[in-house]
Design an enzyme around this catalytic site. Sequence first.
Site, mmCIF file in Angstrom:
data_model
loop_
_atom_site.group_PDB
_atom_site.id
_atom_site.type_symbol
_atom_site.label_atom_id
_atom_site.label_comp_id
_atom_site.label_asym_id
_atom_site.label_seq_id
_atom_site.Cartn_x
_atom_site.Cartn_y
_atom_site.Cartn_z
ATOM 1 C CG HIS A 105 18.692 56.837 44.304
ATOM 2 N ND1 HIS A 105 18.440 55.694 43.572
ATOM 3 C CD2 HIS A 105 18.981 56.406 45.557
ATOM 4 C CE1 HIS A 105 18.557 54.631 44.348
ATOM 5 N NE2 HIS A 105 18.895 55.029 45.558
ATOM 6 C CG ASP A 107 21.306 55.650 49.107
ATOM 7 O OD1 ASP A 107 20.279 55.626 48.399
ATOM 8 O OD2 ASP A 107 22.059 54.682 49.228
ATOM 9 C CG HIS A 255 22.895 53.691 44.088
ATOM 10 N ND1 HIS A 255 23.193 54.777 44.890
ATOM 11 C CD2 HIS A 255 21.835 53.078 44.688
ATOM 12 C CE1 HIS A 255 22.377 54.813 45.915
ATOM 13 N NE2 HIS A 255 21.523 53.797 45.823
ATOM 14 N NE ARG A 271 19.436 51.900 51.309
ATOM 15 C CZ ARG A 271 19.092 53.078 51.828
ATOM 16 N NH1 ARG A 271 18.554 53.154 53.027
ATOM 17 N NH2 ARG A 271 19.291 54.174 51.142
HETATM 18 C C1 SIN Z 1 19.274 51.246 46.877
HETATM 19 O O1 SIN Z 1 19.024 52.097 46.031
HETATM 20 O O2 SIN Z 1 19.645 51.577 48.016
HETATM 21 C C2 SIN Z 1 19.088 49.784 46.543
HETATM 22 C C3 SIN Z 1 19.875 49.320 45.374
HETATM 23 C C4 SIN Z 1 19.564 47.873 45.007
HETATM 24 O O3 SIN Z 1 18.679 47.250 45.607
HETATM 25 O O4 SIN Z 1 20.222 47.363 44.097
#
Ligand code: SIN
Length: 280
Positions: A105, A107, A255, A271
């Site tokens: 995805h 973000d 990612h 995050r």
């Molecule tokens: C995410 O998709 O924002 C998290 C990625 C992760 O935890 O590696």
Amino acid sequence: MALQFSRLGPHMGIAAEGLDLSVPPPAGTVAELRAALLEGLVLCIRGRPLAPAAYVAAMRAFGAPRAQLGAHRLHPDAEEIMILSSEDRDVRGDGSRIVIGAAWHTDDSFMAVPCSLTILHGVKVPETGGDTQFVNMYAAHDALDAETRRRLDGLRVVHRYDSSRKANRVNTRTAAEVALTPDVDHPIVRTHPETGRKALYLNPNRMEQVVGMERAESDRLLDALIAHATEPRFQYRHKWSPGDILIWDNRCTMHKANADYPEGSRREMHRIILEGTRPV
Ligand code: SIN
């Protein structure tokens, strides 16, 4: 130790070492880091785990933090931070383990104005597993044949928070949460506002249908583009060290998290997402 940069992978990824982020970085250093991010798409700043206030203060150098959905995951001492933890459980459903972002995805594409950068700070990282994978969406775009590029020209895609194409449907959202995320549409190829380069803009988690295209044809096109963009030749896989701060550019990457670490080992990520611009 002076600031040093090194390449992480053949397709993307740059590491920066020698920074003390317990105080916000000076403007000259920020400019060097931003340039490295625009070149590498994923920037890893090596260091020690930071306290929430110092982390938020240092990351403000890259842009304005944006509010994140999911109030129950916000850090009690810093509302700009969402905690992604190996202890996350589906508190509104059956209590099973939740791994946020385990499918490819980018973000926030369910927003009309998605975030620009995501920043993830590895506060606790498992000894094995838990890597984050990335794909370079400039390279995926540039590798398309001329006919496919012509076909994509001008196409837009409806992005839906709870897309019917998604494997794991969200069925525990409140009416208030649903109201926050009406459908939006975005170009399937976007031009990066800082580099001027074109990138495929896909989100397998959120894309519903190509605007104006019959459903079966739209599904075939989206499936083919996702398969193309996630080929290993466009990927970088980040193995976490404790204290890493990973910054990535959602305007030209996708990612996914890997939930392959052993049961009982701890992974805790802090995050932050930063304000962006409308995709064009
Ligand atoms: C995410 O998709 O924002 C998290 C990625 C992760 O935890 O590696």
